[in-house]
Design a protein around this motif. Structure first.
Motif, PDB file in Angstrom:
ATOM      1  N   GLU A   1      32.015  45.664  40.848  1.00 38.43           N
ATOM      2  CA  GLU A   1      31.401  44.339  40.928  1.00 38.43           C
ATOM      3  C   GLU A   1      31.521  43.741  42.324  1.00 38.43           C
ATOM      4  O   GLU A   1      30.662  42.975  42.750  1.00 38.43           O
ATOM      5  CB  GLU A   1      32.079  43.382  39.931  1.00 38.43           C
ATOM      6  N   ALA A   2      32.610  44.049  43.010  1.00 34.20           N
ATOM      7  CA  ALA A   2      32.835  43.466  44.342  1.00 34.20           C
ATOM      8  C   ALA A   2      33.872  44.290  45.088  1.00 34.20           C
ATOM      9  O   ALA A   2      34.691  44.982  44.485  1.00 34.20           O
ATOM     10  CB  ALA A   2      33.332  42.018  44.213  1.00 34.20           C
ATOM     11  N   CYS A   3      33.789  44.224  46.412  1.00 30.40           N
ATOM     12  CA  CYS A   3      34.799  44.883  47.255  1.00 30.40           C
ATOM     13  C   CYS A   3      35.167  43.941  48.388  1.00 30.40           C
ATOM     14  O   CYS A   3      34.277  43.438  49.077  1.00 30.40           O
ATOM     15  CB  CYS A   3      34.210  46.115  47.935  1.00 30.40           C
TER      16      CYS A   3
ATOM     17  N   LEU B   1      45.914  43.906  40.495  1.00 33.59           N
ATOM     18  CA  LEU B   1      46.145  42.500  40.806  1.00 33.59           C
ATOM     19  C   LEU B   1      45.779  41.573  39.656  1.00 33.59           C
ATOM     20  O   LEU B   1      46.400  40.540  39.455  1.00 33.59           O
ATOM     21  CB  LEU B   1      45.326  42.107  42.053  1.00 33.59           C
ATOM     22  N   GLU B   2      44.752  41.968  38.889  1.00 29.47           N
ATOM     23  CA  GLU B   2      44.302  41.067  37.824  1.00 29.47           C
ATOM     24  C   GLU B   2      43.559  41.870  36.760  1.00 29.47           C
ATOM     25  O   GLU B   2      42.794  42.780  37.104  1.00 29.47           O
ATOM     26  CB  GLU B   2      43.332  40.053  38.460  1.00 29.47           C
TER      27      GLU B   2
ATOM     28  N   LYS C   1      40.279  45.695  48.456  1.00 33.62           N
ATOM     29  CA  LYS C   1      40.448  45.117  47.108  1.00 33.62           C
ATOM     30  C   LYS C   1      39.143  45.393  46.355  1.00 33.62           C
ATOM     31  O   LYS C   1      38.062  45.171  46.916  1.00 33.62           O
ATOM     32  CB  LYS C   1      40.692  43.601  47.214  1.00 33.62           C
ATOM     33  N   ILE C   2      39.258  45.885  45.135  1.00 36.80           N
ATOM     34  CA  ILE C   2      38.053  46.312  44.423  1.00 36.80           C
ATOM     35  C   ILE C   2      38.037  45.674  43.038  1.00 36.80           C
ATOM     36  O   ILE C   2      39.036  45.728  42.314  1.00 36.80           O
ATOM     37  CB  ILE C   2      38.024  47.857  44.318  1.00 36.80           C
ATOM     38  N   THR C   3      36.912  45.051  42.700  1.00 39.12           N
ATOM     39  CA  THR C   3      36.751  44.499  41.357  1.00 39.12           C
ATOM     40  C   THR C   3      35.908  45.480  40.557  1.00 39.12           C
ATOM     41  O   THR C   3      34.756  45.738  40.909  1.00 39.12           O
ATOM     42  CB  THR C   3      36.040  43.131  41.406  1.00 39.12           C
ATOM     43  N   VAL C   4      36.525  46.069  39.525  1.00 38.61           N
ATOM     44  CA  VAL C   4      35.793  47.062  38.735  1.00 38.61           C
ATOM     45  C   VAL C   4      35.425  46.484  37.374  1.00 38.61           C
ATOM     46  O   VAL C   4      36.068  45.559  36.874  1.00 38.61           O
ATOM     47  CB  VAL C   4      36.607  48.367  38.526  1.00 38.61           C
TER      48      VAL C   4
END
Ligand SMILES: Cc1cc2nc3c(=O)[nH]c(=O)nc-3n(C[C@H](O)[C@H](O)[C@H](O)COP(=O)(O)OP(=O)(O)OC[C@H]3O[C@@H](n4cnc5c(N)ncnc54)[C@H](O)[C@@H]3O)c2cc1C
Length: 478
Positions: free
Chosen positions: A163-165, A96-97, A202-205
């Motif tokens: 970092e976030a889920c 996504l980004e 959604k996962i921020t890695v």
């Protein structure tokens, strides 16, 4: 199930709901093929909102649900329920980004581990945790299993790179857990929870900078003891390699048969050591490594990326490769303190000889994470049972030596029965309190992790409003 299926069809397109018995069988196991169950129904949501709607319907109908990524898990974590819904994330594959200044990427859960690195490689970045299954396993599965890989010795496991889920909670809410959140580390609790605390949507890695220099060395030893000694000396010298992997003679034989990796002939063990970092540091460490590995009868140093890949080829294919030398096998996963490695490997040899069951050893030697491959012939009466005994005895060894029954493959359905060997009833009840806080109805992946399925109302702390430690006077009222 029919009424639930009709309800699912009201929130998902027709081609995202699978009920055909033949197609359902595709999903009946993960990488651990000896635990099988046909799911009641399979859904393939394309968005987080669709996942949330499915989970809400499961709550309305009181039906359990299981998340599934790529199904490469090795503990039966994604084993479906015949009375439940299997939620597969294979349609959620968008990156996504990509935010290079902040070294982050935001991805959907079905994205493969390697796809993240491929998306940023040209810019000089990569995603560090590297399970050997990285070409196919999903990042959602990695989060659920807190997966590791050869390079986790230096860089840490999935938990160190998320970092976030955004998750769908077991009652169907969409919430975000962020490392920056004050208070309890709920993101930390979620990572490694094996699909029992909700579904990551959604996962921020975190992205890592590719190192300036990499040196990959293959050292061949006559015996596994000599290889083990070299590992101790490398770590004792204060070197933290990116990876130290070891394979014994049987594992090498399998890899040769499968991928012709051309490891040195006659090796009792090979050690793969990878150094990375600033060029000057790698050069200094390599000079010391060469001295430590003087006892190796052959030392190969990769001259370029192709030679590096050739060295890794045998190791990365080792699990699947044992299929070439044995009709059936159990991939075990246990941990011991690094210093206990020589004693534990010798004990595995003894157990293997006692039961007439061959064991091939492949392991992340740097952090004591063993992957014994217990080989047997499933056509031979009693061989499977003996292999199970050997497998359990190896886990007992890990516990006796202060280690763990799993290093990275998780507990799932397969190792739930071993949990009481490591934890007391009170320990398990305490873990259940966490699960019940997220999932009071017990609908998220039930039957996994815990040895005895219990409803939240049956967990002592929940039933009485008092934790067992409080009852025993060892802790304050919660
Ligand atoms: C050849 C081979 C090599 C391997 N090498 C390694 C290795 O080096 N290191 C390592 O750690 N593992 C390794 N594994 C194990 C496996 O690949 C990892 O556990 C991986 O993370 C599983 O990902 P998956 O997408 O296949 O998950 P699945 O098998 O589909 O599911 C695994 C668990 O995650 C849960 N889950 C899946 N998606 C989600 C989601 N979005 N939200 C919440 N829960 C979810 C499932 O319910 C299940 O409990 C290997 C497996 C194979 C077959």
């Amino acid at each position: 199930m029919e009424t639930l299926t009709a309800a699912l069809l009201s929130v998902l397109p027709r081609d995202s709901v699978i009920t055909d018995p033949v197609r359902l069988r595709t999903y009946e196991c993960d990488g651990l093929t000896y635990h099988r169950a046909t799911p009641g129904v399979v859904v393939l949501p394309a968005t987080a909102e669709q996942v949330a709607r499915v989970v809400r319907l499961c709550n309305d109908f009181g039906v359990p649900f299981v998340a599934r990524g790529a199904g490469t898990g090795l503990s039966g974590g994604a084993l479906p329920r015949e009375d439940g819904v299997l939620i597969v994330t294979s349609k959620m594959r968008a990156i996504l980004e990509i935010d290079l200044p902040n070294r982050r990427a935001v991805v959907e859960p079905g994205v493969t581990n390697l796809a993240i690195t491929e998306a940023v490689r040209e810019q000089g970045y990569y995603y560090a945790p590297d399970p050997s299954s990285q070409q196919v396993c999903s990042i959602g599965g990695n989060v659920a299993e807190n997966s590791g890989g050869a390079h986790c010795l230096k860089y840490g496991f999935t938990v160190n790179h998320v970092e976030a889920c955004e998750i769908v909670t077991p009652d169907g809410d969409l919430v975000t857990l962020d490392r920056m959140d004050p208070g309890y580390d709920l993101l930390g609790a979620f990572i490694g929870s094996e699909g029992t605390l909700g579904i990551a949507t959604k996962i921020t890695v975190r992205l890592s900078r590719a190192p300036e220099a990499v040196t990959t060395v293959l050292a061949a030893y006559e015996s596994i003891e000599q290889g083990g000694q070299a590992v101790s000396e490398i770590i004792g010298a204060g070197i933290v390699p990116a990876a130290i992997e070891m394979m014994d003679a049987l594992a090498i034989e399998a890899a040769e048969a499968a991928v012709a990796c051309s490891y040195p002939e006659g090796a009792g063990a090979v050690l793969i050591v990878e150094l990375d970092g600033p060029a000057a540091e790698v050069e200094r460490q390599f000079a010391r490594l060469r001295e430590i590995c003087a006892g190796a009868f052959e030392l190969r140093v990769a001259a370029d990326a192709a030679e590096r890949a050739a060295i890794w080829k045998g190791r990365k294919s080792a699990f699947a490769a044992v299929g070439r030398i044995s009709p059936a096998y159990i991939v075990q996963d246990g941990v011991v303190p690094r210093t206990a490695l020589p004693g534990v490997l010798a004990a595995i040899d003894r157990i293997s000889a006692e039961h007439g069951i061959r064991v091939a050893n492949v392991f992340h030697a740097g952090d004591g994470n063993l992957h014994p491959l217990v080989l047997f012939d499933d056509a031979e009466p009693g061989a499977g049972e003996r292999a199970e005994v050997v497998s359990g005895a190896i886990l007992d060894l890990c516990i006796e030596h202060g280690g763990s029954i799993t290093g990275e493959h998780g507990v799932g359905v397969d190792k739930a029965r071993y949990m009481p060997r490591m934890f007391s009833e009170t320990d398990l009840d305490t873990m259940q309190l966490v699960r019940c806080a997220f999932d009071p109805e017990g609908l998220a992946n039930p039957g996994k992790v815990f040895p005895t399925p219990r409803l939240c109302g049956e967990v002592p702390g929940v039933r009485k409003g008092v934790h067992p430690l409080v009852e025993s006077g060892k802790a304050e009222q919660f």
